[in-house]
Design an enzyme around this catalytic site. Structure first.
Site, PDB file in Angstrom:
ATOM      1  N   HIS A  66       0.840  -1.193   0.000  1.00 12.05           N
ATOM      2  CA  HIS A  66       0.000   0.000   0.000  1.00 12.05           C
ATOM      3  C   HIS A  66       0.878   1.246   0.000  1.00 12.05           C
ATOM      4  O   HIS A  66       1.882   1.315   0.711  1.00 12.05           O
ATOM      5  CB  HIS A  66      -0.916  -0.001   1.214  1.00 12.05           C
ATOM      6  N   TYR A 129       1.943   1.561  13.704  1.00 13.51           N
ATOM      7  CA  TYR A 129       2.440   2.588  12.798  1.00 13.51           C
ATOM      8  C   TYR A 129       1.867   3.967  13.127  1.00 13.51           C
ATOM      9  O   TYR A 129       0.693   4.126  13.425  1.00 13.51           O
ATOM     10  CB  TYR A 129       2.196   2.236  11.325  1.00 13.51           C
TER      11      TYR A 129
END
Length: 468
Positions: A66, A129
Site C-alpha cells: 500500500h 504505525y
C-alpha cells in the site's frame, strides 16, 4: 543492548531505526518514538497525528503493498515480521525493493510514495504505525500486487500458503501502476512582480491569485476567504510561495486601505502558517525592510521589529505569524524591482519624457531585483538552509533613491544633474504620506553563509534597463 541508530537504505528516504530494548526478568521496555533523539540522528521530524495498531492472529498473514500519501513510522510491538518496501514514486528508483526482518528492536521510517507491505512470521504479532495525516474515506492511492514478478519480493512464506485479503490479491502489477507524483508547488500572487519572476525558477507550479487567470493552471484563491481556504487541496503541496501582498503604503493609512492591508499582509500569512503546520508544507513568505523604523544600519535578521506606518505594521504582523509554521522561510527584502510599474521604470519614463524630477537622497538602501529574490528562494530550498528569516537584496554599496535615479538617467542618455536631490522632510512637506524608514540597508551575511552571493545592484540595474 544495541544503541539507538538510524540507517539508510537503497530507497531514498526509507530509514531503518535500531531501537534499544531495556530487558529484565519482567520483560522489556523501549522508546518506540523519541522525537528529540531520533531527529538528532537524521530521522525527519514528520509530525505524526495518528497511531494505528494491527493485530495479526496467525503466522502467514500478509498485507500490502500500500502506498498511502503520507509518511509512516512502523514498528513491531510484539512478534516478528518480514517487511517489504517498494518505491512507487516517479523517478529513477521506481520499483526499487528493500526488505528486512523486524522484531520489537527494529522500526522503519517510510516516506510518502513508498509502498509498504509485511508478512507475519509469528502468531500474535502486533504491528504499530504512526502516520502524519488522518485516514479518510474515499482516499485512493497506488497499490502493487504482492506477487509482482518484476519486483519479486522474496516472501519467506509462499503466498499460496499465506492469508491475504481479496483486495490485496486484486491489486495491479508494476507495469500497470501509475507512479506517485511528488507534492506540488503553489505560487500565491503569481501576477505581481515577484510572482512573475518566481515562475521561471519554479516551472510547473500551480498559480493562484485573487481572480482567475487566462492560462490553464491559473486559478483564483482568496486566502482571506475561509470557504475558499477550506475547499483548497492543501495536501497536494510540498511548497507554498506567498508572493501576494498589499503594497500601497500610503493608501494603507486610509480606513479601507487599513482593512485590506491587515487582511492581506497579516491575516492571509497567519492562515498559511496554520495550514503549513497542518499539512506539512514549507511556507516561503516575502517581507519588507518596512518592519524596521530605519534607525539601525545595517538591519540584521534578529533586530527587534519597529514598524512605523500601517503597511509596516501589517508586514511585521505577517512575519510573526509565518514564524509559527514549523517549516518556513521569511525573506525580508527592500526596494523591489521587477516587471510592471516600479521606481526604476518611473525614472526611465521621466528620462524619456524630458522630465527632471526631484528625488529623496536621505533614504538609503539597496535595490532588490525580483530575479535575484527568486534565485535566492531557489537556492535556500535547494541547499536545505535552516528554516527562519533571511535578509535578501542585491549586493554592492548602499545607495539613496536619488543615486538610483541619477544612474537611471545616465544609462538613458540624460545627465545625472537632471535629478535634483531633496530631503525626505522637504519632499513630504504638505503631503499626506505614510512614514518611511530612512535606513533600509540589510546585513546579508546570513544569506551569504548559505553559499549565495548576491549580484551587485548596479550591475543588475544596467542589465534590467538594457533588457527593456
Amino acid at each position: 543492548m544495541t544503541e539507538l541508530s538510524v540507517e539508510t537504505t537503497p530507497i531514498p528516504g526509507l530509514l531503518v531505526v535500531r531501537l534499544p530494548l531495556h530487558e529484565d526478568s519482567r520483560g522489556w521496555f523501549k522508546e518506540n518514538w523519541q522525537r528529540a533523539k531520533m531527529t538528532a540522528l537524521g530521522l525527519p521530524d514528520f509530525g505524526p497525528v495518528q497511531h494505528s495498531v494491527a493485530y495479526n492472529a496467525r503466522r502467514g498473514v500478509t498485507r500490502g503493498v500500500h502506498t498511502e500519501p503520507w509518511d509512516k513510522f512502523i514498528s513491531v510491538a510484539c512478534g516478528r515480521i518480514f517487511g517489504a518496501w517498494v518505491d512507487m514514486r516517479e523517478g529513477e528508483t521506481f520499483g526499487q525493493l528493500f526488505t528486512i526482518e523486524a522484531d520489537p528492536s527494529v522500526a522503519v521510517f517510510v516516506p510518502r510514495g513508498v509502498g509498504n507491505a509485511y508478512q507475519v512470521l509469528e502468531d500474535g504479532t502486533t504491528y504499530s504505525y504512526l502516520v502524519n495525516d488522518h485516514w479518510r474515506p474515499g482516499l485512493t492511492y497506488p497499490a502493487l500486487n504482492l506477487a509482482d514478478p518484476t519486483v519479486a519480493i522474496p516472501w519467506p512464506i509462499a503466498l499460496a500458503e499465506a492469508e491475504i485479503s481479496d483486495k490485496d490479491k486484486s491489486t495491479p502489477m508494476l507495469a500497470e501502476v501509475t507512479p506517485m507524483a511528488p507534492r506540488k508547488t503553489l505560487i500565491v500572487g503569481h501576477k505581481g512582480q515577484l510572482g512573475t519572476a518566481l515562475q521561471a525558477d519554479f516551472p510547473g507550479a500551480d498559480l493562484v491569485d485573487l481572480v482567475p487567470g487566462e492560462r490553464p493552471n491559473e486559478q483564483s484563491l482568496d486566502v482571506t476567504d475561509p470557504a475558499q481556504v477550506a475547499a483548497w487541496p492543501w495536501n497536494d503541496y510540498a511548497l507554498v510561495l506567498n508572493a501576494a501582498a498589499y503594497t500601497a503604503v500610503d493608501a494603507a493609512e486610509t480606513p479601507e486601505g487599513r482593512r485590506t492591508a491587515w487582511a492581506a499582509n497579516a491575516g492571509a500569512p497567519a492562515t498559511l502558517a496554520r495550514l503549513a503546520a497542518e499539512h506539512r508544507f514549507t511556507l516561503v513568505h516575502y517581507s519588507s525592510e518596512y518592519v524596521f523604523d530605519g534607525t539601525v544600519d545595517p538591519h540584521t535578521e534578529d533586530e527587534p521589529l519597529s514598524p512605523l506606518g500601517v503597511y509596516a505594521q501589517t508586514k511585521a504582523a505577517g512575519d510573526i505569524a509565518v514564524a509559527t509554521a514549523p517549516r518556513h522561510y521569511v525573506l525580508r527584502t527592500s526596494w523591489v524591482i521587477g516587471s510592471g510599474k516600479n521606481f526604476v521604470r518611473t525614472m526611465q519614463q521621466l528620462a524619456a519624457n524630458g522630465v527632471s524630477p526631484t528625488v529623496v537622497d536621505d533614504q538609503v538602501g539597496r535595490l532588490t531585483f525580483t530575479e535575484e529574490l527568486s534565485r535566492a528562494t531557489r537556492h535556500l530550498l535547494d541547499v536545505g538552509a535552516p528554516f527562519g528569516t533571511y535578509n535578501v537584496s542585491n549586493g554592492g554599496e548602499p545607495t539613496s533613491f536619488a543615486d538610483v535615479a541619477e544612474a537611471v538617467f545616465e544609462l538613458c542618455g540624460r545627465s545625472r544633474d537632471d535629478v535634483t536631490p531633496v530631503s525626505t522632510e522637504d519632499y513630504f512637506a504638505g503631503k499626506d504620506l505614510a512614514p518611511r524608514p530612512l535606513r533600509s540597508v540589510m546585513d546579508l551575511s546570513k544569506l551569504r553563509a548559505t553559499g549565495f552571493e548576491p549580484e551587485d545592484a548596479m550591475s543588475a540595474l544596467r542589465r534590467y534597463l538594457a533588457d527593456g
